[in-house]
Design a protein around this motif. Structure first.
Motif, short mmCIF file in Angstrom:
data_model
loop_
_atom_site.label_atom_id
_atom_site.label_comp_id
_atom_site.label_asym_id
_atom_site.label_seq_id
_atom_site.Cartn_x
_atom_site.Cartn_y
_atom_site.Cartn_z
N ASN A 144 -4.24 -10.64 -21.24
CA ASN A 144 -4.35 -9.65 -22.49
C ASN A 144 -2.82 -9.38 -23.01
OD1 ASN A 144 -7.38 -8.95 -23.49
ND2 ASN A 144 -6.88 -8.98 -21.12
N PRO A 145 -2.18 -10.32 -23.74
CA PRO A 145 -0.60 -9.77 -23.76
C PRO A 145 -0.49 -8.59 -24.48
CG PRO A 145 -1.21 -12.20 -24.54
CD PRO A 145 -2.66 -11.31 -24.21
N GLY A 146 0.39 -7.78 -24.05
CA GLY A 146 1.01 -6.46 -24.63
C GLY A 146 0.06 -5.31 -23.69
N PHE A 147 -0.88 -5.70 -22.87
CA PHE A 147 -1.43 -4.81 -21.87
C PHE A 147 -0.76 -4.67 -20.65
CE2 PHE A 147 -4.73 -3.24 -18.85
CZ PHE A 147 -5.21 -2.43 -19.80
N ARG A 148 0.25 -3.81 -20.49
CA ARG A 148 1.17 -3.40 -19.49
C ARG A 148 0.44 -3.44 -18.14
NH1 ARG A 148 4.39 1.52 -20.27
NH2 ARG A 148 6.03 0.70 -18.82
N PRO A 149 0.89 -4.02 -17.13
CA PRO A 149 0.31 -3.99 -15.89
C PRO A 149 1.01 -2.95 -14.83
CG PRO A 149 1.76 -5.64 -15.65
CD PRO A 149 1.65 -5.23 -17.08
N VAL A 150 0.86 -1.54 -15.45
CA VAL A 150 1.32 -0.33 -14.94
C VAL A 150 0.50 0.63 -14.57
CG1 VAL A 150 3.82 -1.03 -15.81
CG2 VAL A 150 2.27 0.83 -16.95
N ALA A 151 0.59 1.46 -13.66
CA ALA A 151 -0.30 2.55 -13.09
C ALA A 151 0.38 3.35 -12.28
CB ALA A 151 -1.51 1.95 -12.38
N THR A 152 -0.10 4.71 -11.81
CA THR A 152 0.35 5.62 -11.01
C THR A 152 -0.37 5.86 -9.69
OG1 THR A 152 1.54 6.96 -12.89
CG2 THR A 152 1.46 7.97 -10.77
N PHE A 153 0.26 5.67 -8.53
CA PHE A 153 -0.28 5.95 -7.39
C PHE A 153 0.13 7.26 -6.74
CE2 PHE A 153 -0.37 1.45 -8.20
CZ PHE A 153 -1.82 0.95 -7.54
N PHE A 154 -1.03 8.05 -6.57
CA PHE A 154 -0.96 9.30 -6.00
C PHE A 154 -0.89 9.16 -4.51
CE2 PHE A 154 -1.57 10.74 -10.59
CZ PHE A 154 -0.30 11.52 -10.44
N VAL A 155 -0.06 8.95 -3.62
CA VAL A 155 -0.11 8.79 -2.17
C VAL A 155 -0.37 9.80 -1.29
CG1 VAL A 155 0.91 6.51 -2.74
CG2 VAL A 155 2.31 8.65 -1.99
N THR A 156 -0.93 9.76 -0.09
CA THR A 156 -0.87 10.77 0.95
C THR A 156 -0.31 9.90 2.26
OG1 THR A 156 -3.22 9.96 1.58
CG2 THR A 156 -2.94 11.78 -0.10
N GLY A 179 7.10 -2.08 -11.57
CA GLY A 179 7.23 -1.30 -12.63
C GLY A 179 6.00 0.00 -12.51
N PHE A 180 5.45 0.04 -11.06
CA PHE A 180 4.42 1.06 -10.81
C PHE A 180 5.30 2.26 -10.58
CE2 PHE A 180 2.23 -2.78 -10.28
CZ PHE A 180 0.95 -2.58 -10.74
N ASP A 181 4.48 3.70 -10.61
CA ASP A 181 4.82 4.74 -10.54
C ASP A 181 4.27 5.40 -9.33
OD1 ASP A 181 6.20 7.26 -11.33
OD2 ASP A 181 4.29 7.91 -12.45
N ILE A 182 5.10 6.35 -8.50
CA ILE A 182 4.57 6.80 -7.51
C ILE A 182 4.46 8.37 -7.64
CG2 ILE A 182 4.87 7.25 -5.11
CD1 ILE A 182 4.39 4.38 -5.64
N GLY A 183 3.33 8.91 -7.22
CA GLY A 183 3.19 10.41 -7.41
C GLY A 183 2.97 11.15 -6.12
N ASN A 184 3.02 12.44 -6.11
CA ASN A 184 2.75 13.30 -4.96
C ASN A 184 1.25 13.65 -4.72
OD1 ASN A 184 2.56 15.00 -3.00
ND2 ASN A 184 4.44 16.27 -3.43
N HIS A 185 0.45 13.58 -3.94
CA HIS A 185 -0.64 13.92 -3.82
C HIS A 185 -0.98 14.70 -2.41
CE1 HIS A 185 -5.02 13.82 -5.05
NE2 HIS A 185 -5.41 13.02 -4.14
N THR A 186 0.11 15.24 -1.99
CA THR A 186 0.10 16.03 -0.88
C THR A 186 0.29 15.13 0.35
OG1 THR A 186 -2.02 16.60 -0.45
CG2 THR A 186 -0.92 18.19 -1.94
N ARG A 187 0.58 15.63 1.46
CA ARG A 187 0.85 14.86 2.90
C ARG A 187 -0.54 14.53 3.27
NH1 ARG A 187 3.54 17.27 7.48
NH2 ARG A 187 1.88 18.69 7.46
N GLU A 203 2.68 22.16 2.24
CA GLU A 203 2.00 20.97 2.07
C GLU A 203 2.57 19.78 0.96
OE1 GLU A 203 -1.00 17.89 2.90
OE2 GLU A 203 -0.21 19.71 4.08
N ILE A 204 2.83 20.68 -0.26
CA ILE A 204 3.15 19.77 -1.10
C ILE A 204 4.78 19.21 -0.94
CG2 ILE A 204 4.04 19.75 -3.71
CD1 ILE A 204 1.77 22.10 -4.16
N ALA A 205 5.68 20.03 -0.38
CA ALA A 205 7.03 19.76 0.00
C ALA A 205 6.77 18.59 1.03
CB ALA A 205 7.60 20.75 0.60
#
Length: 334
Positions: A144-156, A179-187, A203-205
């Motif tokens: 599907n051209p134009g459908f970007r293969p990107v997402a955000t992973f909230f990791v522990t 091109g993916f994004d990394i987010g905080n999901h607490t440790r 916990e967030i730090a």
């Protein structure tokens, strides 16, 4: 005397020329803005509209909870989004207002919680294993051209089933390079509801250190475990524990409704709603991803539609009261 007079005349002409040039430039700018507004109207742009932020967990053949999706279900979820004109953006792009998608298309944020191996797994040659979430997303994007293969992973700390710092770092590095994004999901995926300020910030730090020690860059988004806000929601956005300070531009909840656009007055960076990825049945007959995507399709005036220009915020004139003042300079009402 004649020489002085000629000099005076030339000076007057020289002074007039910049004024004429400035007026011409102003007319050109007005004409360009009018053309942009006309293009925005043509695609019925509404960059104050709602954006679905969809929450995924595991992608496995035999779902054990209502948050799991089979590979077949996940593929169908993505194909439906592509068919409906959605283009994935990251959580970081959403909260910072960097939404750069083609005119007439709609942004969607794909988020993955808990860093399960079903989301990303690779062989010894660094190839993504089939039927993982990332492999399916990349395959749908190819088709599907134009459908970007990107997402955000909230990791522990349980990061894609890896145990050593080197293996965990390898996974995060691959995601960032692709091109993916990394987010905080607490440790430790600790429920922050009712916890003290010290416990919350600690916990967030710790979650931030987990990412920065492995990947180098501090995450700017946080997904609250179980979607539960601490006693003071500001604690999730900014804080400090020991030597570690954190500052999140956006804090995400567990799931309920589409999110307001970041340019809309209703946008709350401390409590951004997400939608559970579920079929329309049982308890999720109204609030699952399928139901909300159906609703947005039936109510296109409520959905975020791009004008194709990331430097402007386009919307019908009567929606002007909903524009956040911070984006007034980028406003393109039509």
């Amino acid at each position: 005397m004649l020489t002085a007079g000629c000099g005076g005349a030339n000076t007057g002409a020289n002074l007039a020329k910049p004024q004429l040039d400035q007026a011409a430039l102003q007319r050109q700018a007005q004409a360009a803005k009018a053309a942009k507004a006309a293009n925005a109207a043509k695609v019925r742009a509404n960059e104050l509209g709602q954006i679905p932020v969809i929450m995924f967990h595991r992608v496995i053949e035999k779902p054990a909870t209502h948050d799991d999706r089979t590979p077949q279900q996940f593929r169908a979820d993505l194909e439906r989004l592509a068919k409906d004109g959605y283009v994935p953006i990251t959580a970081a792009e959403l909260v910072t207002g960097r939404i750069d998608i083609p005119a007439g298309r709609h942004p969607v944020v794909l988020t993955f919680d808990d860093s399960s191996p079903s989301q990303l797994a690779m062989d010894e040659l660094g190839q993504v294993k089939p039927d993982t979430a990332v492999a399916i997303l990349q395959d749908v994007a190819r088709n599907n051209p134009g459908f970007r293969p990107v997402a955000t992973f909230f990791v522990t700390r349980d990061m894609f089933g890896k145990t050593t710092p080197e293996e965990k770092s390898q996974m995060l590095l691959w995601l960032k390079q692709n091109g993916f994004d990394i987010g905080n999901h607490t440790r430790d995926h600790l429920n922050l509801l009712g916890k003290s300020q010290k416990q919350v910030m600690g916990e967030i730090a710790a979650g931030q250190r987990l990412v920065t020690d492995l990947e180098g860059a501090a995450p700017i988004t946080l997904a609250l475990p179980y979607g539960n806000q601490p006693r003071k929601k500001e604690w999730a956005a900014t804080g400090k524990s020991g030597p570690t300070s954190y500052k999140h531009a956006g804090v995400f909840l567990a799931g309920y409704t589409p999110a307001a656009a970041p340019f809309n007055k209703n946008f709350d960076p401390l409590g951004i709603p997400r939608i559970r990825a579920m079929d329309k049945k049982g308890d999720c007959s109204q609030f699952c991803s399928t139901a909300w995507l159906d609703w947005l399709k039936s109510n296109p005036d409520q959905r975020y539609t791009s004008d194709g220009d990331p430097q402007t915020v386009a919307f019908p004139k009567f929606k002007a009261p909903f524009l956040r003042k911070a984006f007034a300079q980028r406003a393109l009402p039509y």
